[in-house]
Motif scaffolding. Structure first.
Motif, short mmCIF file in Angstrom:
data_model
loop_
_atom_site.label_atom_id
_atom_site.label_comp_id
_atom_site.label_asym_id
_atom_site.label_seq_id
_atom_site.Cartn_x
_atom_site.Cartn_y
_atom_site.Cartn_z
N CYS A 13 0.84 -1.34 -0.08
CA CYS A 13 -0.21 0.06 0.12
C CYS A 13 0.80 1.17 0.19
CB CYS A 13 -0.87 -0.05 1.23
SG CYS A 13 -0.12 0.40 2.72
N PRO A 14 0.40 2.29 -0.43
CA PRO A 14 1.00 3.60 -0.57
C PRO A 14 1.63 3.87 0.85
CG PRO A 14 -0.87 3.90 -1.84
CD PRO A 14 -0.61 2.54 -1.10
N GLU A 15 1.25 3.58 2.05
CA GLU A 15 1.90 3.86 3.17
C GLU A 15 2.60 2.81 3.77
OE1 GLU A 15 -1.90 3.87 2.63
OE2 GLU A 15 -1.82 5.92 2.00
N HIS A 16 3.26 2.05 2.96
CA HIS A 16 4.03 1.07 3.54
C HIS A 16 5.36 2.08 3.85
CE1 HIS A 16 7.14 -1.97 3.14
NE2 HIS A 16 6.17 -2.88 3.41
N PRO A 17 6.11 1.72 4.76
CA PRO A 17 7.35 2.26 5.16
C PRO A 17 8.37 2.47 4.03
CG PRO A 17 6.77 0.67 6.83
CD PRO A 17 5.86 0.44 5.68
N GLU A 18 8.52 1.35 3.24
CA GLU A 18 9.51 1.56 2.13
C GLU A 18 8.88 2.65 1.07
OE1 GLU A 18 12.76 0.57 1.63
OE2 GLU A 18 12.31 -0.16 3.58
N GLU A 19 7.61 2.69 0.93
CA GLU A 19 6.98 3.46 -0.16
C GLU A 19 6.92 5.10 0.36
OE1 GLU A 19 6.59 2.24 -2.94
OE2 GLU A 19 7.32 0.29 -2.48
N ILE A 20 6.73 5.23 1.50
CA ILE A 20 6.43 6.64 1.92
C ILE A 20 7.93 7.46 1.86
CG2 ILE A 20 6.44 7.70 4.29
CD1 ILE A 20 4.40 5.67 5.30
N LYS A 21 9.20 6.42 1.69
CA LYS A 21 10.40 7.26 1.37
C LYS A 21 10.39 7.83 -0.04
CE LYS A 21 12.53 3.90 4.58
NZ LYS A 21 13.55 2.86 4.35
N LYS A 22 9.56 7.20 -1.11
CA LYS A 22 9.78 7.75 -2.13
C LYS A 22 9.04 8.87 -2.73
CE LYS A 22 10.26 2.74 -3.16
NZ LYS A 22 9.78 1.67 -3.84
N LYS A 24 7.41 9.12 -5.77
CA LYS A 24 6.29 8.41 -6.38
C LYS A 24 6.32 6.83 -6.20
CE LYS A 24 5.10 7.64 -11.19
NZ LYS A 24 5.67 7.46 -12.70
N GLY A 25 5.04 6.42 -5.82
CA GLY A 25 5.10 5.24 -5.54
C GLY A 25 5.73 4.28 -6.61
N GLY A 26 6.31 3.14 -6.14
CA GLY A 26 7.03 2.37 -6.89
C GLY A 26 6.19 1.16 -7.50
N THR A 27 6.84 0.00 -8.15
CA THR A 27 6.23 -0.51 -8.93
C THR A 27 5.39 -1.77 -7.97
OG1 THR A 27 8.21 -2.07 -8.85
CG2 THR A 27 7.58 -0.88 -10.82
N HIS A 28 5.89 -1.81 -6.62
CA HIS A 28 5.08 -2.61 -5.70
C HIS A 28 3.78 -1.93 -5.44
CE1 HIS A 28 8.07 -5.46 -4.28
NE2 HIS A 28 9.02 -4.74 -4.23
N THR A 29 3.62 -0.69 -5.37
CA THR A 29 2.37 -0.13 -5.09
C THR A 29 1.54 -0.28 -6.51
OG1 THR A 29 3.05 2.16 -5.85
CG2 THR A 29 3.28 1.48 -3.50
N GLN A 30 1.84 -0.46 -7.58
CA GLN A 30 1.13 -0.60 -8.73
C GLN A 30 0.84 -2.16 -8.88
OE1 GLN A 30 3.23 0.96 -12.30
NE2 GLN A 30 4.36 2.30 -10.80
N ALA A 61 20.06 -8.46 -5.13
CA ALA A 61 20.60 -8.50 -3.84
C ALA A 61 20.91 -9.74 -3.55
CB ALA A 61 19.53 -8.19 -2.78
N ASN A 62 21.86 -10.02 -2.33
CA ASN A 62 22.47 -11.15 -2.06
C ASN A 62 21.37 -12.08 -1.62
OD1 ASN A 62 25.05 -10.24 -2.11
ND2 ASN A 62 25.21 -9.44 -0.06
N THR A 63 20.36 -11.75 -1.02
CA THR A 63 19.57 -12.69 -0.70
C THR A 63 18.05 -12.78 -1.21
OG1 THR A 63 18.70 -11.30 1.23
CG2 THR A 63 20.30 -12.67 1.56
N PHE A 64 17.80 -12.13 -2.34
CA PHE A 64 16.71 -11.63 -3.00
C PHE A 64 16.86 -11.34 -4.30
CE2 PHE A 64 16.41 -7.57 -1.02
CZ PHE A 64 16.11 -6.64 -1.80
N LEU A 65 15.87 -11.23 -5.20
CA LEU A 65 15.65 -10.80 -6.21
C LEU A 65 14.35 -9.96 -6.68
CD1 LEU A 65 16.58 -10.72 -9.56
CD2 LEU A 65 15.46 -12.83 -9.99
N HIS A 66 14.28 -8.71 -6.96
CA HIS A 66 13.33 -7.84 -7.20
C HIS A 66 13.03 -8.30 -8.70
CE1 HIS A 66 10.65 -4.39 -7.54
NE2 HIS A 66 11.08 -4.37 -8.67
N ILE A 67 11.61 -8.46 -9.11
CA ILE A 67 11.31 -8.36 -10.63
C ILE A 67 10.11 -7.61 -10.84
CG2 ILE A 67 12.66 -10.74 -11.02
CD1 ILE A 67 10.01 -12.14 -11.18
N ASP A 68 9.90 -7.09 -11.85
CA ASP A 68 8.53 -6.25 -12.11
C ASP A 68 8.43 -6.19 -13.62
OD1 ASP A 68 9.65 -3.71 -13.32
OD2 ASP A 68 10.65 -3.31 -11.21
#
Length: 78
Positions: A13-22, A24-30, A61-68
């Protein structure tokens, strides 16, 4: 034998701590991004498969992969 995909992040959601820092909302919020726990050579295999099936955003990243599913290709390292 296929192994399970462990999603560590998907829709945010747009209020997620990682998204509030941005600004414009990222691909996760879309709703077009996931982070998957994966290591080593399996990351490379997953990137190839994801690219072949239409994914264009890749964060490694070392422990994960982001794909969008963004329209313009992008790649980065965390």
């Amino acid at each position: 034998m296929a192994s399970p995909l462990i999603l560590t992040s998907a829709y945010r959601c747009p209020e997620h701590p990682e998204e509030i820092k941005k600004k414009k909302g990222g691909t996760h919020t879309q709703g077009i991004a996931v982070d998957i726990r994966v290591f080593g050579i399996e990351q490379i295999r997953l990137v190839k498969h994801a690219y072949d099936t239409g994914f264009r955003g890749f964060g490694i990243a070392n422990t994960f992969l982001h794909i969008d599913l963004r329209r313009e290709p992008a790649k980065w390292i965390y």
